[in-house]
Enzyme design. Structure first.
Site, PDB file in Angstrom:
ATOM      1  N   TYR A  28      14.670  55.960 -21.048  1.00  0.00           N
ATOM      2  CA  TYR A  28      15.204  56.131 -19.705  1.00  0.00           C
ATOM      3  C   TYR A  28      14.416  55.299 -18.701  1.00  0.00           C
ATOM      4  O   TYR A  28      13.200  55.089 -18.857  1.00  0.00           O
ATOM      5  CB  TYR A  28      15.095  57.599 -19.256  1.00  0.00           C
ATOM      6  N   ASP A  40      23.646  64.190 -16.892  1.00  0.00           N
ATOM      7  CA  ASP A  40      23.985  64.886 -15.659  1.00  0.00           C
ATOM      8  C   ASP A  40      24.839  63.991 -14.764  1.00  0.00           C
ATOM      9  O   ASP A  40      24.766  62.755 -14.863  1.00  0.00           O
ATOM     10  CB  ASP A  40      22.716  65.277 -14.906  1.00  0.00           C
ATOM     11  N   ASP A  67      15.703  67.946  -9.457  1.00  0.00           N
ATOM     12  CA  ASP A  67      16.275  66.639  -9.134  1.00  0.00           C
ATOM     13  C   ASP A  67      16.820  66.652  -7.711  1.00  0.00           C
ATOM     14  O   ASP A  67      16.732  67.668  -6.997  1.00  0.00           O
ATOM     15  CB  ASP A  67      17.341  66.212 -10.147  1.00  0.00           C
ATOM     16  N   ARG A  76      13.603  65.298 -16.001  1.00  0.00           N
ATOM     17  CA  ARG A  76      13.429  66.104 -14.787  1.00  0.00           C
ATOM     18  C   ARG A  76      12.179  66.968 -14.875  1.00  0.00           C
ATOM     19  O   ARG A  76      11.464  67.162 -13.882  1.00  0.00           O
ATOM     20  CB  ARG A  76      14.643  67.018 -14.590  1.00  0.00           C
TER      21      ARG A  76
END
Length: 314
Positions: A67, A39, A81, A180
């Site tokens: 991550y 993103d 988010d 997310r």
């Protein structure tokens, strides 16, 4: 420009397509693809394929990921988010109840094999249209849960603010997992709401962001990884002779080497989606040339993806 794999450290605020466009100009070719996007808000590792090495990307997309992220507990957003509109804020009592122990229990419940409902603003197609586009068009999108594996989910830092709690977390997960959604679901379990405020992808399979070049001043020639080197990181490998390489290039099957018969080459592994699949194997010829991706068929190996001779021999 030779074919190969590029590792790029995507900066915040641009799309993955923006990175691909920049790389096309730098590499002087339009034939560049990616093994999974990020993103605009996210930073970190993008794996790109150049020219014939784009054929290898299919085998990299499904690799596990790592991550580093920041989850803000205190309210949900419309996109799960920080780019979405904030929803109802949590009460002071709900935040007070979000102790380290409670957060730990919430994280533990989201670790392992779980059924995860992807974010409504994901790129998943619903009746031929991206879910995020349907949301932008004002539609209510309900996605079905998907089985994913979160092999590691740990809190590495906590900061309490005025009406919120920020958690720094590290996540290792199977392809198709939405961090997310982990933020959203953790917030829901704690009764505080939750969304992602930062996300950085640090690893895809055995490719690390520490090896990646920054977009500004990126040197394509210096960072280009050979197809053979990239294949070794993602697939089991067999070394083939020149004669076998010629046969594979002509689409012929070759006998599996003794190591394959003894089980060194996997067959019919269970993939992350729980289904049986033939194992992909990288066939590499003398001179460190990736000739083909092959699969076992009985006692032989069959080409499923070939690589052009002129590219593999450069």
């Amino acid at each position: 420009m030779n074919s190969g794999i590029l590792l790029v450290d995507k900066p915040q605020g641009i799309t993955s397509h923006d990175v691909v466009s920049r790389m096309r100009r730098l590499a002087g070719t339009r034939k560049i693809g990616h093994a999974g996007t990020l993103d605009p808000m996210a930073t970190g590792l993008l794996v790109l394929g150049v020219d014939s090495a784009t054929r290898l990307l299919h085998y990299l997309v499904g690799l596990d990921k790592e991550y580093l992220a920041t989850i803000r507990l205190g309210w949900d957003t419309t996109t799960d988010d920080a780019e979405g509109e904030p929803l109802v804020a949590a009460s002071a009592d709900a935040l007070a109840a979000a102790t380290d122990a409670a957060i730990g229990h919430g994280i533990e419940a989201l670790t392992g094999a779980i059924d995860q409902v992807p974010s409504a603003v994901s790129a998943i197609k619903v009746a031929g249209k991206r879910a995020y586009q349907r949301v932008r068009d004002g539609e209510v999108v309900e996605l079905s849960p998907r089985r994913v594996t979160v092999s590691a989910f740990e809190s590495v830092g906590r900061r309490d603010g005025d009406g919120f709690i920020d958690l720094d977390v590290r996540v290792e997960c199977s392809s198709g997992t939405y961090v997310r959604a982990l933020a959203r679901d953790l917030g829901a379990a704690l009764g505080t709401g939750g969304h992602l405020t930062a996300l950085r992808r640090t690893r895809i399979g055995r490719f690390g962001v520490d090896e990646a070049g920054e977009l500004e001043g990126f040197d394509v020639a210096r960072h280009l990884m050979s197809p053979a080197d990239a294949a070794r990181r993602a697939l089991p490998v067999i070394d083939v002779t020149e004669a076998q390489a010629v046969d594979l290039r002509h689409g012929k099957r070759i006998d599996a080497p003794p190591s394959a018969s003894s089980g060194a080459i996997p067959t019919d592994p269970v993939s992350s989606d729980g289904n049986q699949h033939d194992a992909a194997i990288a066939a590499i010829a003398p001179g460190d040339r990736l000739i083909a991706i092959v699969e076992r068929r009985g006692t032989q190996l069959k080409v499923v993806t070939g690589f052009p001779a002129e590219e593999a021999e450069e």
